[in-house]
Design an enzyme around this catalytic site. Structure first.
Site: not given
Ligand SMILES: Cc1ncc(COP(=O)(O)O)c(C=O)c1O
Length: 420
Positions: A204, A232, A263
């Site tokens: 990210s 992502h 997202k």
């Molecule tokens: C790679 C990754 N995994 C997990 C998450 C967490 O997602 P959630 O908002 O569904 O908890 C994010 C969110 O920032 C993320 O970027």
């Protein structure tokens, strides 16, 4: 009794503010879309800005069809379930969405969670134990790191996306011995029984795609499983939106996929784990966030089903996002900005050529905000020292006019700060 804690916390909060690390919320007064109304600072007046920092990749966060589906589900299935899934919290809708996701990713089964953070948090300890090992990319998301911490399996960290480093760790792991990162754990007498390689599909902060095909090759060579967090990428990366795994030509070869519905897929909330049948089955028996926390509200499930139908039914939003991304990346380079090359709508604009990179990221993002462009600057400790950046996120919600306005503002502010 609270007074000592109060003083300690106040001091620490003060230190964060002095170091410029204190995070303040910006209050949005509209729905999530390309142009949003924001109040920042909290006591200032409302301003309209173009949003270039949301994970709303496909622009579905306020899509009329998702809102309609949410309304319809709310009317038919009610507001909430007042139960965890295995007691009386499973509706036919939850099963429909789980099946849809399995079909989408060509996997055997899916389990829903209230977030991907929970999916990752509840994954490893449910399927691995002290005789097993996890080999994890150095830049993996916090939720993978936390999930691994909760698990008794041994851990090794490989250098970010470095296949030589991964192979070296796999070799070490297969040899066993006392090479593990966990402090305080006893040496492992034998080589691990099961090994999982864990990686984000897209990272990210850099917007780079994991080398999933190469990871799978190494996994096969060293008899390991592969877990990919596709948060992502789900819905928009790859020819048909099946994420980083499709992008790398590896559909059907990843053992465990986790991802978010928060997202590109409407952006409300929710997550899932999809993959091998027995793994998902075991998660339903042992995964703590699944067993001890409510899952998705019916309206979110209904809208998420619609989101999967929409992206399966048309390439239009994906194409628009791709065109916007290619255009923005090309123009930023032509303007003279340093960006990290990738195909992804996360576009990190770097200031590492300048000594005061952290300060520049803050000043440039503040001036962009005053020009009506909402982006966020990141510096150490969120990213490594000397790698401060502004992370721009492109969306299918942006029209070309929005992208042009963003580029014009970057050019003006970049020149002001002598970045270009
Ligand atoms: C790679 C990754 N995994 C997990 C998450 C967490 O997602 P959630 O908002 O569904 O908890 C994010 C969110 O920032 C993320 O970027």
């Amino acid at each position: 009794m609270y007074i000592r804690t109060k003083l300690d916390l106040a001091k620490e909060l003060g230190n964060m503010k002095d170091a410029g690390l204190y995070k303040e919320e910006r209050i949005i007064l509209s729905d999530q879309k390309a142009n949003i109304d924001v109040r920042y600072p909290a006591d200032s007046k409302e301003t309209e800005v173009l949003n270039f920092c949301a994970n709303n990749y496909l622009g579905l966060a306020n899509h009329p069809e998702l809102i309609k589906a949410a309304h319809e589900t709310l009317d038919k299935y009610g507001f909430g379930m007042a139960s965890v899934r295995f007691i009386c919290g499973t509706q036919d809708l939850h099963k429909e969405l789980e099946n849809k996701i399995a079909e989408f990713y060509q996997t055997e089964d899916t389990i829903l969670y209230s977030s991907c953070f929970d999916a990752n948090g509840g994954l490893f300890e449910a399927i691995l134990g002290a005789d097993d090992a996890i080999i994890t990319d150095a830049l993996n998301h916090a939720s993978i790191i936390d999930g691994i911490r909760l698990c008794k399996a041994r851990r090794l960290i490989y250098d970010h996306s470095d296949m030589n480093s991964l192979e070296q760790k796999l070799k070490l792991a297969r040899e066993g011995s006392d090479i593990w990162d966990h402090s305080g754990l006893e040496a492992m007498p034998n080589a691990p029984k099961n090994i999982i390689i864990a990686t984000d599909g897209v990272f990210s902060m850099d917007g780079d795609v994991a080398k999933i095909d190469e990871i799978i090759e190494l996994a096969n060579k060293y008899d390991a499983m592969v877990m990919v967090d596709d948060s992502h990428a789900t819905g928009f990366l790859g020819k048909t939106g099946r994420g980083s795994i499709e992008y790398c030509g590896s559909l059907g070869h990843v053992d465990i996929i986790t991802s978010t519905l928060g997202k590109a897929m409407g952006g409300a909330s929710g997550g899932f784990t999809t993959g091998r049948k027995e793994i998902i089955d075991m998660l339903r028996q042992r995964s703590r966030p699944y067993l001890f926390s409510n899952t998705l509200a019916p309206s979110i499930v209904g809208a998420s089903i619609k989101a999967f139908d929409l992206i399966a039914g048309s390439d239009d939003l994906r194409e628009k996002l791709k065109n916007n991304t290619v255009f923005f990346r090309k123009r930023m380079k032509e303007l003279g900005f340093e960006i990290i090359d990738s195909v992804h709508p996360i576009v990190p604009v770097l200031f590492r050529k300048f000594q005061n990179d952290a300060q520049l990221a803050t000043l440039v993002s503040r001036d962009l905000y005053n020009e009506g462009i909402y982006v966020v600057g990141f510096s150490y400790p969120v990213v490594p020292k000397g790698q401060a950046r502004i992370r721009v996120q492109i969306s299918a919600a942006h029209d070309m006019e929005h992208i042009e306005r963003c580029l014009t503002a970057f050019e003006k502010v970049g020149k002001k700060h002598k970045v270009i």
